[in-house]
Design an enzyme around this catalytic site. Structure first.
Site, PDB file in Angstrom:
ATOM      1  N   ASP A 251       3.402  -4.472   8.266  1.00  0.00           N
ATOM      2  CA  ASP A 251       1.857  -3.669   8.203  1.00  0.00           C
ATOM      3  C   ASP A 251       0.844  -4.697   8.167  1.00  0.00           C
ATOM      4  OD1 ASP A 251      -0.346  -2.501   7.149  1.00  0.00           O
ATOM      5  OD2 ASP A 251       0.696  -1.827   5.183  1.00  0.00           O
TER       6      ASP A 251
ATOM      7  N   LYS B 274     -10.195  -0.548  10.681  1.00  0.00           N
ATOM      8  CA  LYS B 274     -10.278  -1.756   9.733  1.00  0.00           C
ATOM      9  C   LYS B 274     -10.806  -2.825  10.654  1.00  0.00           C
ATOM     10  CE  LYS B 274      -7.086  -0.028   6.281  1.00  0.00           C
ATOM     11  NZ  LYS B 274      -7.920   0.373   5.170  1.00  0.00           N
TER      12      LYS B 274
ATOM     13  N   GLN C  58      -4.583  -5.170   7.064  1.00  0.00           N
ATOM     14  CA  GLN C  58      -5.347  -6.317   6.556  1.00  0.00           C
ATOM     15  C   GLN C  58      -5.256  -7.504   7.156  1.00  0.00           C
ATOM     16  OE1 GLN C  58      -7.843  -5.192   4.710  1.00  0.00           O
ATOM     17  NE2 GLN C  58      -6.923  -3.045   3.773  1.00  0.00           N
TER      18      GLN C  58
ATOM     19  N   HIS D   1       0.782  -1.216  -0.133  1.00  0.00           N
ATOM     20  CA  HIS D   1      -0.042   0.140   0.004  1.00  0.00           C
ATOM     21  C   HIS D   1       0.990   1.117   0.095  1.00  0.00           C
ATOM     22  CE1 HIS D   1      -2.774   2.977   1.710  1.00  0.00           C
ATOM     23  NE2 HIS D   1      -3.914   2.184   1.512  1.00  0.00           N
TER      24      HIS D   1
ATOM     25  N   CYS E   7      -4.864   2.431  -3.546  1.00  0.00           N
ATOM     26  CA  CYS E   7      -3.431   3.177  -3.136  1.00  0.00           C
ATOM     27  C   CYS E   7      -2.340   2.232  -3.202  1.00  0.00           C
ATOM     28  CB  CYS E   7      -3.705   3.498  -1.715  1.00  0.00           C
ATOM     29  SG  CYS E   7      -4.727   4.649  -1.341  1.00  0.00           S
TER      30      CYS E   7
HETATM   31  N1  PLP Z   1      -1.506  -0.817   4.956  1.00  0.00           N
HETATM   32  C1  PLP Z   1      -2.605  -1.517   4.254  1.00  0.00           C
HETATM   33  C2  PLP Z   1      -2.361  -2.812   3.762  1.00  0.00           C
HETATM   34  C3  PLP Z   1      -3.871  -1.119   3.903  1.00  0.00           C
HETATM   35  O1  PLP Z   1      -4.834  -1.868   3.339  1.00  0.00           O
HETATM   36  C4  PLP Z   1      -4.061   0.414   4.511  1.00  0.00           C
HETATM   37  C5  PLP Z   1      -5.472   0.980   4.097  1.00  0.00           C
HETATM   38  O2  PLP Z   1      -6.301   0.555   3.398  1.00  0.00           O
HETATM   39  C6  PLP Z   1      -3.083   0.993   5.033  1.00  0.00           C
HETATM   40  C7  PLP Z   1      -1.909   0.599   5.119  1.00  0.00           C
HETATM   41  C8  PLP Z   1      -3.390   2.553   5.414  1.00  0.00           C
HETATM   42  O3  PLP Z   1      -4.302   2.397   6.637  1.00  0.00           O
HETATM   43  P1  PLP Z   1      -4.764   3.726   7.400  1.00  0.00           P
HETATM   44  O4  PLP Z   1      -5.374   4.571   6.096  1.00  0.00           O
HETATM   45  O5  PLP Z   1      -5.889   3.266   8.183  1.00  0.00           O
HETATM   46  O6  PLP Z   1      -3.592   4.354   7.913  1.00  0.00           O
END
Ligand code: PLP
Length: 407
Positions: free
Chosen positions: A201, A227, A204, A124, A365
């Site tokens: 990270d 999430k 998900q 992401h 993203c």
């Molecule tokens: N990392 C992953 C794999 C994501 O799917 C997302 C959001 O869709 C993020 C990071 C960013 O999360 P946040 O916008 O809650 O900071």
């Protein structure tokens, strides 16, 4: 899970009875954000109605109560992911802020010109851009673990990227586009064999599987509250104490200090060193409530049911002519990205919306991943334990209609 159990769960989520264009909402955008159970909404209200006072600094009753609730939430979260101590749990605004925190503090402390950070092809933007910014600041290099045609990381190539210049590996646990479940434990082991720390990270992953940071042996693990059925604006950075102790603060001000004079400031102990300004003490308690909700149902039960939904949806979607599912990893979470013929994903998403079905379209993203796949974007349906096979049937029939109209 039985139909009865799911119906009961659905009653806990007030938004699921909302009508969209006069049709029952079918919410398949759970990877972007999840809906909130009443227990979480009630906890937010309760906080503001009964426990609202700024924390840590107050001697008065309410401030102490609010502080206790916030620190209890931290304890709960530490236990939930099996951290060794609550001081390893840093509250952030979410995954993005947590990664930025590490990229800044770790970057300041550990990195110099010529060093390298390893990320993967399926990240992401939140796990790309902060590292790119660090690389620009310090004249470092970003190295990318490639993937295979199924969307799995090529682990033999990964091991070749690890060398004496590698300062940190930062990879996703589950891809938000492909659903790929990354074998992070194995990857952490390989990095540790070369004394390289790893950030995972978990944005998900946490909503769909049990995460044990000590079993994974992750140095840093990050996730977002929204999430996993919690509120927006709160998230967590887990970091091993030995790392967090060494790293400099990310932001200054508020409770992160021990002593301030115009000549010099000394910093507070963990976890407060990394929590500048008034923390989101209502968000933290509501996040703990969300995790309790998940725990009460049972994450293994949730995972098994979501796998069933994903397998069912995959089978049904493949009935459609021209269906191309993007991401076919052996280990896959409840994410289905797809394209149909040469129809633009946006057109599919727009028409599904008119039928009451919320899916996400676009690059999610993950523009570098889209470039690698040679596509502008996908339609993405992502499932939660409050979704049903009947909703999937309605979605597939609606999609057949939409494809018929757009072909
Ligand atoms: N990392 C992953 C794999 C994501 O799917 C997302 C959001 O869709 C993020 C990071 C960013 O999360 P946040 O916008 O809650 O900071």
């Amino acid at each position: 899970m039985t139909t009865q159990e799911i119906n009961k769960i659905r009653e806990d989520f007030p938004i699921l009875s909302v009508k969209v264009y006069d049709k029952p909402l079918i919410y398949f955008d759970n990877a972007a954000t999840t809906q909130k159970p009443k227990a979480v909404l009630d906890r937010i209200n309760y906080g503001y109605e009964h426990l609202n006072a700024n924390i840590h600094r107050g001697v008065h009753f309410l401030s102490q109560k609010a502080t206790d609730a916030h620190e209890e939430a931290r304890n709960f979260i530490a236990n939930y992911i099996n951290a060794e101590s609550a001081s390893e749990i840093i509250f952030t605004r979410g995954t993005t802020e947590a990664i930025n925190l590490v990229a800044f503090s770790f970057g300041e402390f550990c990195c110099k010109e010529g060093d390298e950070i390893v990320i993967s092809a399926i990240e992401h933007h939140s796990n790309i851009v902060p590292w790119q910014m660090l690389c620009e600041r310090k004249k470092m290099k970003l190295r990318i673990i490639p993937m295979n045609e199924k969307g799995e990381l090529r682990l033999n190539e990964y091991e070749k990227l690890l060398n004496e210049k590698t300062r940190l590996v930062s990879v996703t646990h589950v891809s938000n586009v492909l659903g790929t479940v990354v074998p992070v434990k194995e990857m952490i082991e390989a990095a540790h064999a070369k004394n390289i720390p790893v950030l995972i990270d978990g944005a998900q992953a946490l909503p769909h599987m049990q995460v044990d940071v000590r079993d994974l042996n992750a140095d840093f693990y990050v996730f977002s509250g929204h999430k996993i059925y919690g509120p927006t604006g709160i998230g967590v950075l887990y970091g091993k104490k030995e790392w967090l102790d060494k790293l400099p603060p990310y932001q200054g001000g508020g409770e992160m200090i021990q002593n301030v004079s115009f000549e010099k400031t000394t910093y507070n102990e963990l976890p407060f060193k990394f929590e500048a300004g008034t923390p989101d003490y209502i968000g933290s308690t509501a996040l703990a409530e969300a995790l309790k909700y998940v725990e009460n149902i049972g994450i293994d039960k949730i995972a098994a049911y979501e796998d069933e939904l994903t397998a069912y949806a995959t089978k049904r979607l493949l009935e459609i002519d021209g269906m191309r599912i993007i991401g076919t990893s052996e280990h896959k979470s409840s994410v289905i990205s797809f394209l149909v013929g040469d129809i633009h994903p946006y057109d599919i998403g727009m028409l599904l919306d008119k039928l009451g079905i919320a899916v996400r379209t676009g690059h999610h993203c993950a523009q570098p991943l889209m470039d690698e796949l040679g596509i502008p974007g996908t339609v993405r349906a992502t499932f939660s334990f409050y979704n049903t096979k009947e909703e999937i049937d309605t979605f597939v029939e609606a999609l057949k209609r939409v494809v018929g109209m757009l072909s």
